[in-house]
Design a protein around this motif. Structure first.
Motif, mmCIF file in Angstrom:
data_model
loop_
_atom_site.group_PDB
_atom_site.id
_atom_site.type_symbol
_atom_site.label_atom_id
_atom_site.label_comp_id
_atom_site.label_asym_id
_atom_site.label_seq_id
_atom_site.Cartn_x
_atom_site.Cartn_y
_atom_site.Cartn_z
ATOM 1 N N UNK A 15 0.796 -1.228 0.000
ATOM 2 C CA UNK A 15 0.000 0.000 0.000
ATOM 3 C C UNK A 15 0.826 1.275 0.000
ATOM 4 N N UNK A 16 2.027 1.231 -0.564
ATOM 5 C CA UNK A 16 2.840 2.437 -0.660
ATOM 6 C C UNK A 16 2.198 3.409 -1.655
ATOM 7 N N UNK A 17 2.274 4.667 -1.373
ATOM 8 C CA UNK A 17 1.720 5.677 -2.270
ATOM 9 C C UNK A 17 2.688 5.934 -3.419
ATOM 10 N N UNK A 18 2.178 6.515 -4.494
ATOM 11 C CA UNK A 18 3.023 6.849 -5.646
ATOM 12 C C UNK A 18 4.092 7.841 -5.232
ATOM 13 N N UNK A 19 5.263 7.698 -5.837
ATOM 14 C CA UNK A 19 6.372 8.601 -5.548
ATOM 15 C C UNK A 19 7.582 7.841 -5.034
ATOM 16 N N UNK A 20 8.551 8.590 -4.546
ATOM 17 C CA UNK A 20 9.791 8.025 -4.038
ATOM 18 C C UNK A 20 9.697 7.862 -2.530
ATOM 19 N N UNK A 21 10.099 6.695 -2.051
ATOM 20 C CA UNK A 21 10.098 6.402 -0.612
ATOM 21 C C UNK A 21 11.487 5.999 -0.172
ATOM 22 N N UNK A 22 11.862 6.416 1.042
ATOM 23 C CA UNK A 22 13.122 6.034 1.667
ATOM 24 C C UNK A 22 12.832 4.999 2.743
ATOM 25 N N UNK A 23 13.538 3.900 2.675
ATOM 26 C CA UNK A 23 13.431 2.877 3.710
ATOM 27 C C UNK A 23 14.797 2.817 4.388
ATOM 28 N N UNK A 24 14.834 3.204 5.654
ATOM 29 C CA UNK A 24 16.082 3.249 6.403
ATOM 30 C C UNK A 24 16.124 2.069 7.360
ATOM 31 N N UNK A 25 17.269 1.390 7.372
ATOM 32 C CA UNK A 25 17.460 0.221 8.229
ATOM 33 C C UNK A 25 18.711 0.463 9.079
ATOM 34 N N UNK A 26 18.565 0.263 10.386
ATOM 35 C CA UNK A 26 19.716 0.363 11.284
ATOM 36 C C UNK A 26 19.678 -0.795 12.274
#
Length: 91
Positions: A60-71
């Protein structure tokens, strides 16, 4: 398939962790213990998901660019090492 997932407004994240025993911080009352920790995931500027899960399926991600940060984090949620950021483009 990354492109197929993007078309379905989804992203799959898989993390490989070596040298750290993944434990639920609640199980150890958030007491830091050397060699133990968990993973923090964050999508864009959303809340941090603290988990021992090494695979996360996002739907269900919206249109556009998404950042997924993992730490990686210690049991008391302190960051271990540098963050890794993935960029996902959803049509």
């Amino acid at each position: 398939d990354k492109d197929k997932n993007a078309q379905r407004m989804e992203a799959d994240v898989k993390v490989n962790v070596d040298g750290l025993k993944l434990v639920d911080p609640d199980a150890v009352h958030e007491h830091p213990i050397a060699g133990e920790g968990h993973i923090h995931y964050r999508i864009d500027d959303g809340p941090i998901i603290a988990t021992t899960t090494t695979k996360l399926d996002l739907h269900g991600l919206t249109s556009g660019t998404h950042r997924i940060t993992v730490t990686l984090a210690t049991n008391d949620h302190s960051q271990i090492g540098p963050a890794q950021t993935l960029t996902v483009n959803i049509p």
